[in-house]
Write a protein that holds these residues in place. Structure first.
Motif, PDB file in Angstrom:
ATOM      1  N   SER A 128      22.116  32.592  61.520  1.00 17.13           N
ATOM      2  CA  SER A 128      20.845  32.378  60.838  1.00 17.13           C
ATOM      3  C   SER A 128      20.690  33.425  59.751  1.00 17.13           C
ATOM      4  O   SER A 128      20.809  34.628  60.012  1.00 17.13           O
ATOM      5  N   PHE A 129      20.448  32.973  58.518  1.00 15.61           N
ATOM      6  CA  PHE A 129      20.298  33.874  57.375  1.00 15.61           C
ATOM      7  C   PHE A 129      18.960  33.586  56.708  1.00 15.61           C
ATOM      8  O   PHE A 129      18.821  32.631  55.951  1.00 15.61           O
ATOM      9  N   CYS A 136       9.282  33.509  49.798  1.00 14.64           N
ATOM     10  CA  CYS A 136      10.205  32.383  49.693  1.00 14.64           C
ATOM     11  C   CYS A 136      10.097  31.509  50.946  1.00 14.64           C
ATOM     12  O   CYS A 136       9.998  32.029  52.060  1.00 14.64           O
ATOM     13  N   SER A 137      10.129  30.202  50.766  1.00 12.11           N
ATOM     14  CA  SER A 137      10.020  29.293  51.911  1.00 12.11           C
ATOM     15  C   SER A 137      11.203  29.428  52.863  1.00 12.11           C
ATOM     16  O   SER A 137      11.093  29.112  54.051  1.00 12.11           O
ATOM     17  N   ARG A 138      12.334  29.927  52.368  1.00 14.93           N
ATOM     18  CA  ARG A 138      13.510  30.085  53.227  1.00 14.93           C
ATOM     19  C   ARG A 138      13.482  31.399  54.008  1.00 14.93           C
ATOM     20  O   ARG A 138      14.447  31.732  54.696  1.00 14.93           O
ATOM     21  N   SER A 139      12.377  32.140  53.927  1.00 16.31           N
ATOM     22  CA  SER A 139      12.234  33.367  54.715  1.00 16.31           C
ATOM     23  C   SER A 139      11.711  33.082  56.115  1.00 16.31           C
ATOM     24  O   SER A 139      11.696  33.963  56.973  1.00 16.31           O
ATOM     25  N   LYS A 140      11.287  31.852  56.356  1.00 13.28           N
ATOM     26  CA  LYS A 140      10.765  31.476  57.672  1.00 13.28           C
ATOM     27  C   LYS A 140      11.913  31.227  58.649  1.00 13.28           C
ATOM     28  O   LYS A 140      12.974  30.728  58.265  1.00 13.28           O
ATOM     29  N   VAL A 141      11.694  31.569  59.916  1.00 14.22           N
ATOM     30  CA  VAL A 141      12.733  31.442  60.938  1.00 14.22           C
ATOM     31  C   VAL A 141      13.220  30.008  61.051  1.00 14.22           C
ATOM     32  O   VAL A 141      14.430  29.764  61.182  1.00 14.22           O
ATOM     33  N   ASP A 142      12.304  29.048  60.989  1.00 17.94           N
ATOM     34  CA  ASP A 142      12.691  27.647  61.161  1.00 17.94           C
ATOM     35  C   ASP A 142      13.233  27.009  59.885  1.00 17.94           C
ATOM     36  O   ASP A 142      13.551  25.820  59.867  1.00 17.94           O
ATOM     37  N   ASN A 143      13.362  27.804  58.825  1.00 18.51           N
ATOM     38  CA  ASN A 143      13.896  27.274  57.572  1.00 18.51           C
ATOM     39  C   ASN A 143      14.995  28.182  57.011  1.00 18.51           C
ATOM     40  O   ASN A 143      15.252  28.185  55.814  1.00 18.51           O
ATOM     41  N   ALA A 144      15.626  28.923  57.883  1.00 17.83           N
ATOM     42  CA  ALA A 144      16.673  29.854  57.462  1.00 17.83           C
ATOM     43  C   ALA A 144      17.979  29.105  57.196  1.00 17.83           C
ATOM     44  O   ALA A 144      18.171  27.970  57.640  1.00 17.83           O
ATOM     45  N   PHE A 145      18.877  29.750  56.469  1.00 18.34           N
ATOM     46  CA  PHE A 145      20.191  29.179  56.210  1.00 18.34           C
ATOM     47  C   PHE A 145      21.084  29.379  57.431  1.00 18.34           C
ATOM     48  O   PHE A 145      20.994  30.394  58.120  1.00 18.34           O
ATOM     49  N   THR A 146      21.957  28.429  57.691  1.00 11.09           N
ATOM     50  CA  THR A 146      22.924  28.560  58.781  1.00 11.09           C
ATOM     51  C   THR A 146      24.298  28.969  58.264  1.00 11.09           C
ATOM     52  O   THR A 146      25.196  29.253  59.055  1.00 11.09           O
ATOM     53  N   ASP A 149      27.353  31.418  52.825  1.00 16.69           N
ATOM     54  CA  ASP A 149      27.656  31.038  51.440  1.00 16.69           C
ATOM     55  C   ASP A 149      26.494  30.278  50.805  1.00 16.69           C
ATOM     56  O   ASP A 149      26.245  30.410  49.602  1.00 16.69           O
ATOM     57  N   HIS A 150      25.757  29.517  51.608  1.00 11.55           N
ATOM     58  CA  HIS A 150      24.577  28.829  51.064  1.00 11.55           C
ATOM     59  C   HIS A 150      23.465  29.830  50.758  1.00 11.55           C
ATOM     60  O   HIS A 150      22.737  29.674  49.765  1.00 11.55           O
ATOM     61  N   TYR A 151      23.329  30.852  51.596  1.00 12.13           N
ATOM     62  CA  TYR A 151      22.339  31.899  51.336  1.00 12.13           C
ATOM     63  C   TYR A 151      22.709  32.673  50.075  1.00 12.13           C
ATOM     64  O   TYR A 151      21.856  32.995  49.246  1.00 12.13           O
ATOM     65  N   ARG A 152      23.994  32.942  49.880  1.00 11.96           N
ATOM     66  CA  ARG A 152      24.463  33.640  48.677  1.00 11.96           C
ATOM     67  C   ARG A 152      24.147  32.822  47.424  1.00 11.96           C
ATOM     68  O   ARG A 152      23.682  33.364  46.419  1.00 11.96           O
ATOM     69  N   ASP A 153      24.400  31.514  47.498  1.00 16.05           N
ATOM     70  CA  ASP A 153      24.085  30.639  46.365  1.00 16.05           C
ATOM     71  C   ASP A 153      22.585  30.657  46.065  1.00 16.05           C
ATOM     72  O   ASP A 153      22.169  30.640  44.900  1.00 16.05           O
ATOM     73  N   HIS A 154      21.773  30.685  47.115  1.00 17.74           N
ATOM     74  CA  HIS A 154      20.317  30.711  46.967  1.00 17.74           C
ATOM     75  C   HIS A 154      19.873  31.984  46.244  1.00 17.74           C
ATOM     76  O   HIS A 154      19.045  31.929  45.324  1.00 17.74           O
ATOM     77  N   LEU A 155      20.420  33.117  46.626  1.00 18.08           N
ATOM     78  CA  LEU A 155      20.065  34.386  45.983  1.00 18.08           C
ATOM     79  C   LEU A 155      20.489  34.392  44.519  1.00 18.08           C
ATOM     80  O   LEU A 155      19.775  34.911  43.652  1.00 18.08           O
ATOM     81  N   ASP A 162      22.235  39.165  40.428  1.00 18.47           N
ATOM     82  CA  ASP A 162      23.522  39.265  39.742  1.00 18.47           C
ATOM     83  C   ASP A 162      24.668  39.292  40.760  1.00 18.47           C
ATOM     84  O   ASP A 162      25.430  40.252  40.871  1.00 18.47           O
ATOM     85  N   ILE A 163      24.783  38.198  41.504  1.00 22.51           N
ATOM     86  CA  ILE A 163      25.866  38.038  42.475  1.00 22.51           C
ATOM     87  C   ILE A 163      26.841  37.016  41.918  1.00 22.51           C
ATOM     88  O   ILE A 163      26.465  35.875  41.665  1.00 22.51           O
TER      89      ILE A 163
END
Length: 296
Positions: A128-129, A136-146, A149-155, A162-163
Protein backbone atom coordinates in the motif's frame (compact mmCIF):
# COMPACT_ATOMS: atom_id res chain seq x y z
CA UNK A 1 -12.35 -34.28 17.55
CA UNK A 2 -14.69 -32.58 15.10
CA UNK A 3 -13.83 -29.87 12.61
CA UNK A 4 -16.21 -27.45 14.30
CA UNK A 5 -14.39 -27.76 17.63
CA UNK A 6 -11.04 -27.30 15.92
CA UNK A 7 -12.06 -24.20 13.97
CA UNK A 8 -14.51 -22.46 16.29
CA UNK A 9 -17.66 -23.27 14.27
CA UNK A 10 -16.36 -21.18 11.37
CA UNK A 11 -17.37 -21.97 7.80
CA UNK A 12 -14.12 -23.62 6.79
CA UNK A 13 -13.23 -26.56 4.56
CA UNK A 14 -13.23 -30.03 6.18
CA UNK A 15 -9.88 -31.66 6.89
CA UNK A 16 -8.88 -35.28 6.49
CA UNK A 17 -7.28 -37.10 9.43
CA UNK A 18 -5.09 -40.16 9.58
CA UNK A 19 -6.27 -42.36 12.47
CA UNK A 20 -2.78 -43.86 12.84
CA UNK A 21 -1.42 -40.47 13.93
CA UNK A 22 -1.73 -38.92 17.36
CA UNK A 23 -3.00 -35.32 17.11
CA UNK A 24 -1.98 -32.59 17.12
CA UNK A 25 0.25 -33.61 14.23
CA UNK A 26 3.50 -31.67 13.60
CA UNK A 27 5.34 -32.71 10.41
CA UNK A 28 9.09 -32.66 10.26
CA UNK A 29 10.51 -29.16 9.71
CA UNK A 30 12.73 -30.20 6.77
CA UNK A 31 9.81 -31.54 4.72
CA UNK A 32 8.94 -29.20 1.87
CA UNK A 33 5.21 -29.64 1.40
CA UNK A 34 3.44 -28.49 -1.76
CA UNK A 35 -0.25 -28.58 -2.71
CA UNK A 36 0.31 -31.53 -5.06
CA UNK A 37 2.30 -33.53 -2.47
CA UNK A 38 -0.58 -33.02 0.00
CA UNK A 39 -3.23 -33.94 -2.55
CA UNK A 40 -4.91 -30.53 -2.61
CA UNK A 41 -7.31 -30.21 -5.57
CA UNK A 42 -7.15 -27.21 -7.86
CA UNK A 43 -9.28 -24.38 -6.46
CA UNK A 44 -9.09 -25.86 -2.96
CA UNK A 45 -10.61 -23.96 -0.05
CA UNK A 46 -7.91 -25.22 2.30
CA UNK A 47 -6.05 -21.99 1.50
CA UNK A 48 -8.56 -20.25 3.82
CA UNK A 49 -6.77 -21.86 6.78
CA UNK A 50 -3.50 -20.15 5.84
CA UNK A 51 -1.84 -16.81 5.43
CA UNK A 52 -0.19 -16.51 2.03
CA UNK A 53 3.15 -14.78 2.52
CA UNK A 54 5.08 -13.16 -0.34
CA UNK A 55 8.52 -11.70 0.38
CA UNK A 56 10.60 -9.98 -2.28
CA UNK A 57 13.02 -12.36 -3.97
CA UNK A 58 11.87 -15.40 -1.95
CA UNK A 59 9.57 -18.32 -2.62
CA UNK A 60 5.97 -17.58 -1.61
CA UNK A 61 4.45 -19.96 0.95
CA UNK A 62 1.37 -20.65 3.05
CA UNK A 63 1.66 -20.35 6.83
CA UNK A 64 -1.07 -22.08 8.86
CA UNK A 65 -2.88 -19.58 11.07
CA UNK A 66 -2.19 -20.01 14.77
CA UNK A 67 -5.81 -20.71 15.68
CA UNK A 68 -5.81 -23.88 13.55
CA UNK A 69 -4.33 -27.29 14.38
CA UNK A 70 -1.81 -28.84 11.95
CA UNK A 71 -2.76 -32.14 10.34
CA UNK A 72 -1.13 -34.39 7.79
CA UNK A 73 -3.20 -32.64 5.10
CA UNK A 74 -2.68 -29.12 6.44
CA UNK A 75 0.88 -28.80 7.85
CA UNK A 76 2.36 -25.61 9.24
CA UNK A 77 3.98 -24.47 6.00
CA UNK A 78 3.18 -25.22 2.35
CA UNK A 79 5.17 -24.01 -0.67
CA UNK A 80 3.85 -23.58 -4.20
CA UNK A 81 4.34 -26.28 -6.81
CA UNK A 82 6.82 -25.82 -9.62
CA UNK A 83 5.27 -25.62 -13.11
CA UNK A 84 5.03 -29.00 -14.86
CA UNK A 85 7.78 -29.39 -17.50
CA UNK A 86 6.55 -28.55 -20.99
CA UNK A 87 3.26 -27.08 -19.78
CA UNK A 88 4.29 -23.51 -20.62
CA UNK A 89 6.52 -21.79 -23.14
CA UNK A 90 10.09 -20.98 -22.26
CA UNK A 91 10.56 -17.82 -20.18
CA UNK A 92 6.90 -17.94 -19.12
CA UNK A 93 6.10 -17.88 -15.43
CA UNK A 94 2.59 -19.12 -14.57
CA UNK A 95 0.56 -18.47 -11.43
CA UNK A 96 0.74 -21.59 -9.23
CA UNK A 97 -1.72 -20.44 -6.57
CA UNK A 98 -3.77 -23.56 -5.67
CA UNK A 99 -6.92 -21.65 -4.73
CA UNK A 100 -9.16 -19.58 -6.99
CA UNK A 101 -7.27 -16.92 -8.98
CA UNK A 102 -9.21 -13.82 -9.98
CA UNK A 103 -6.27 -12.17 -11.73
CA UNK A 104 -6.68 -10.96 -15.30
CA UNK A 105 -3.44 -12.69 -16.38
CA UNK A 106 -2.38 -16.25 -15.45
CA UNK A 107 1.15 -16.30 -16.92
CA UNK A 108 3.88 -13.66 -16.92
CA UNK A 109 7.05 -12.86 -18.84
CA UNK A 110 9.21 -12.03 -15.82
CA UNK A 111 9.58 -13.47 -12.30
CA UNK A 112 9.13 -9.94 -10.91
CA UNK A 113 5.72 -9.65 -12.60
CA UNK A 114 4.64 -13.01 -11.18
CA UNK A 115 5.80 -11.96 -7.70
CA UNK A 116 3.82 -8.73 -8.00
CA UNK A 117 0.76 -10.77 -9.05
CA UNK A 118 1.10 -12.96 -5.96
CA UNK A 119 1.50 -9.87 -3.79
CA UNK A 120 -1.38 -7.83 -5.18
CA UNK A 121 -3.91 -10.58 -5.96
CA UNK A 122 -3.32 -13.40 -3.47
CA UNK A 123 -1.24 -12.23 -0.50
CA UNK A 124 -2.99 -11.43 2.79
CA UNK A 125 -0.76 -8.40 3.34
CA UNK A 126 -0.78 -6.32 0.17
CA UNK A 127 1.50 -3.41 -0.66
CA UNK A 128 0.00 0.00 0.00
CA UNK A 129 1.45 3.35 -1.10
CA UNK A 130 -0.47 6.36 0.19
CA UNK A 131 0.28 9.68 -1.45
CA UNK A 132 1.90 11.95 1.15
CA UNK A 133 0.28 15.12 -0.22
CA UNK A 134 -2.26 15.67 2.51
CA UNK A 135 -5.08 17.06 0.30
CA UNK A 136 -4.65 14.48 -2.45
CA UNK A 137 -7.47 11.95 -2.80
CA UNK A 138 -4.87 9.17 -3.04
CA UNK A 139 -3.67 9.94 0.51
CA UNK A 140 -6.64 8.04 1.95
CA UNK A 141 -6.06 4.47 3.16
CA UNK A 142 -8.86 3.07 1.02
CA UNK A 143 -7.57 4.83 -2.10
CA UNK A 144 -3.85 4.11 -1.85
CA UNK A 145 -1.74 2.69 -4.67
CA UNK A 146 -0.93 -1.02 -4.61
CA UNK A 147 2.05 -0.63 -6.94
CA UNK A 148 5.06 1.56 -6.32
CA UNK A 149 5.55 2.32 -10.02
CA UNK A 150 2.00 3.69 -10.22
CA UNK A 151 2.67 5.86 -7.16
CA UNK A 152 5.90 7.11 -8.79
CA UNK A 153 3.98 8.01 -11.95
CA UNK A 154 1.42 9.86 -9.81
CA UNK A 155 4.10 11.95 -8.10
CA UNK A 156 5.73 12.76 -11.44
CA UNK A 157 2.68 13.39 -13.61
CA UNK A 158 0.10 14.74 -11.16
CA UNK A 159 2.19 16.55 -8.53
CA UNK A 160 4.87 17.47 -11.09
CA UNK A 161 7.85 16.31 -9.04
CA UNK A 162 11.23 16.05 -10.76
CA UNK A 163 11.31 12.25 -10.79
CA UNK A 164 12.60 10.74 -14.03
CA UNK A 165 12.64 12.71 -17.25
CA UNK A 166 10.54 13.73 -20.23
CA UNK A 167 8.73 10.98 -22.11
CA UNK A 168 10.43 9.67 -25.20
CA UNK A 169 13.73 7.97 -25.81
CA UNK A 170 17.12 9.58 -26.08
CA UNK A 171 18.56 8.91 -29.52
CA UNK A 172 22.04 9.03 -30.99
CA UNK A 173 20.65 10.84 -34.03
CA UNK A 174 21.33 14.57 -33.76
CA UNK A 175 17.82 15.53 -34.88
CA UNK A 176 16.13 13.28 -32.32
CA UNK A 177 18.63 14.33 -29.64
CA UNK A 178 17.82 18.02 -30.06
CA UNK A 179 14.09 17.24 -30.04
CA UNK A 180 14.40 15.28 -26.80
CA UNK A 181 16.54 17.96 -25.14
CA UNK A 182 13.88 20.53 -25.99
CA UNK A 183 11.19 18.31 -24.49
CA UNK A 184 13.36 17.76 -21.42
CA UNK A 185 13.79 21.51 -20.86
CA UNK A 186 10.02 22.02 -21.14
CA UNK A 187 9.47 19.13 -18.73
CA UNK A 188 11.89 20.60 -16.18
CA UNK A 189 10.29 24.05 -16.43
CA UNK A 190 6.98 22.73 -15.14
CA UNK A 191 8.44 20.67 -12.28
CA UNK A 192 7.75 21.61 -8.65
CA UNK A 193 11.24 21.77 -7.14
CA UNK A 194 11.74 22.71 -3.51
CA UNK A 195 14.87 24.36 -2.14
CA UNK A 196 14.58 22.40 1.12
CA UNK A 197 13.85 18.81 0.06
CA UNK A 198 14.09 16.14 -2.61
CA UNK A 199 12.46 12.74 -3.16
CA UNK A 200 14.45 9.57 -3.69
CA UNK A 201 13.69 8.08 -7.11
CA UNK A 202 14.36 4.56 -5.86
CA UNK A 203 12.28 4.27 -2.66
CA UNK A 204 10.20 7.51 -2.97
CA UNK A 205 11.21 8.73 0.50
CA UNK A 206 11.07 12.51 0.93
CA UNK A 207 14.38 13.83 2.32
CA UNK A 208 15.16 17.23 3.83
CA UNK A 209 18.52 18.70 2.85
CA UNK A 210 19.11 20.37 6.21
CA UNK A 211 18.60 17.09 8.05
CA UNK A 212 19.48 14.25 5.67
CA UNK A 213 21.70 16.02 3.14
CA UNK A 214 21.87 14.51 -0.35
CA UNK A 215 21.78 10.84 0.70
CA UNK A 216 18.44 9.10 1.14
CA UNK A 217 17.69 8.36 4.79
CA UNK A 218 15.94 5.10 3.86
CA UNK A 219 17.87 3.36 1.07
CA UNK A 220 21.08 5.46 1.16
CA UNK A 221 20.86 6.26 -2.56
CA UNK A 222 22.40 9.63 -3.53
CA UNK A 223 20.41 12.43 -5.11
CA UNK A 224 21.25 12.89 -8.79
CA UNK A 225 23.74 15.68 -9.52
CA UNK A 226 21.42 17.61 -11.84
CA UNK A 227 18.68 17.58 -9.19
CA UNK A 228 21.15 18.81 -6.57
CA UNK A 229 22.21 21.69 -8.83
CA UNK A 230 18.60 22.59 -9.58
CA UNK A 231 17.94 23.04 -5.86
CA UNK A 232 21.17 24.85 -5.12
CA UNK A 233 20.32 27.34 -7.86
CA UNK A 234 17.05 28.26 -6.15
CA UNK A 235 16.94 31.24 -3.82
CA UNK A 236 15.81 31.17 -0.19
CA UNK A 237 12.50 32.68 -1.25
CA UNK A 238 11.55 29.31 -2.78
CA UNK A 239 11.76 27.34 0.45
CA UNK A 240 8.21 26.01 0.41
CA UNK A 241 5.43 25.67 -2.19
CA UNK A 242 3.27 28.78 -2.53
CA UNK A 243 0.12 26.63 -2.55
CA UNK A 244 -0.34 25.06 0.89
CA UNK A 245 -2.42 22.29 -0.66
CA UNK A 246 0.82 21.07 -2.19
CA UNK A 247 2.48 20.60 1.20
CA UNK A 248 2.87 16.94 2.05
CA UNK A 249 2.14 15.15 5.30
CA UNK A 250 5.89 14.64 5.61
CA UNK A 251 6.30 18.42 5.56
CA UNK A 252 3.90 18.72 8.46
CA UNK A 253 5.80 16.10 10.43
CA UNK A 254 9.13 17.83 9.83
CA UNK A 255 7.96 21.42 10.24
CA UNK A 256 4.92 21.97 12.44
CA UNK A 257 5.09 25.70 11.66
CA UNK A 258 5.82 27.34 8.27
CA UNK A 259 9.49 27.42 7.39
CA UNK A 260 11.02 30.82 8.22
CA UNK A 261 12.53 32.58 5.20
CA UNK A 262 14.08 35.28 7.43
CA UNK A 263 16.47 33.11 9.45
CA UNK A 264 16.24 30.01 7.19
CA UNK A 265 15.36 27.79 10.15
CA UNK A 266 18.30 28.82 12.37
CA UNK A 267 16.16 30.99 14.75
CA UNK A 268 18.87 33.72 14.62
CA UNK A 269 19.76 36.57 12.29
CA UNK A 270 22.90 38.60 11.88
CA UNK A 271 22.71 41.99 10.18
CA UNK A 272 26.34 42.84 10.92
CA UNK A 273 25.84 43.64 14.60
CA UNK A 274 26.14 40.11 15.99
CA UNK A 275 23.65 37.23 16.13
CA UNK A 276 20.20 38.09 17.48
CA UNK A 277 16.99 36.02 17.91
CA UNK A 278 14.83 36.08 14.79
CA UNK A 279 11.90 38.43 15.38
CA UNK A 280 9.65 36.28 13.18
CA UNK A 281 10.36 33.07 15.09
CA UNK A 282 10.57 34.80 18.51
CA UNK A 283 8.33 37.89 18.39
CA UNK A 284 8.70 38.56 22.14
CA UNK A 285 12.45 38.63 21.90
CA UNK A 286 12.67 41.44 19.35
CA UNK A 287 16.03 42.58 18.11
CA UNK A 288 18.79 42.97 20.65
CA UNK A 289 21.17 45.25 18.79
CA UNK A 290 23.99 46.77 20.77
CA UNK A 291 24.33 50.55 20.47
CA UNK A 292 27.05 51.61 18.08
CA UNK A 293 29.60 54.13 19.30
CA UNK A 294 31.27 56.04 16.50
CA UNK A 295 34.72 57.41 16.92
CA UNK A 296 34.92 61.23 16.82
Amino acid sequence: MSNSSLYGNNSLPPQQYDSSLNYPYFPEAETRHTPSSLGWPRGTELVKLYKFIVSKGKSPYFQLQQRFTPTYETPQKVYLDEPAPGSYKKNTFPCQYPGICNGKVAAFGRPADLERHYKNVHADEKDSFRCDYRKCSRSKVDNAFTRKDHYRDHLRDYHKEDIGCAKGEKSSKEKDKIKWQKAQRAWLDERNISYTNWRCVRCLTKNYVEQQGWECSTCKSPCEEDRVRARQNLGPGMQTPDDRSEVTMVDDAQYAAPYCATCHGTSYVDYGYGASPCSDCHPAAGYSYQPIVYQQ
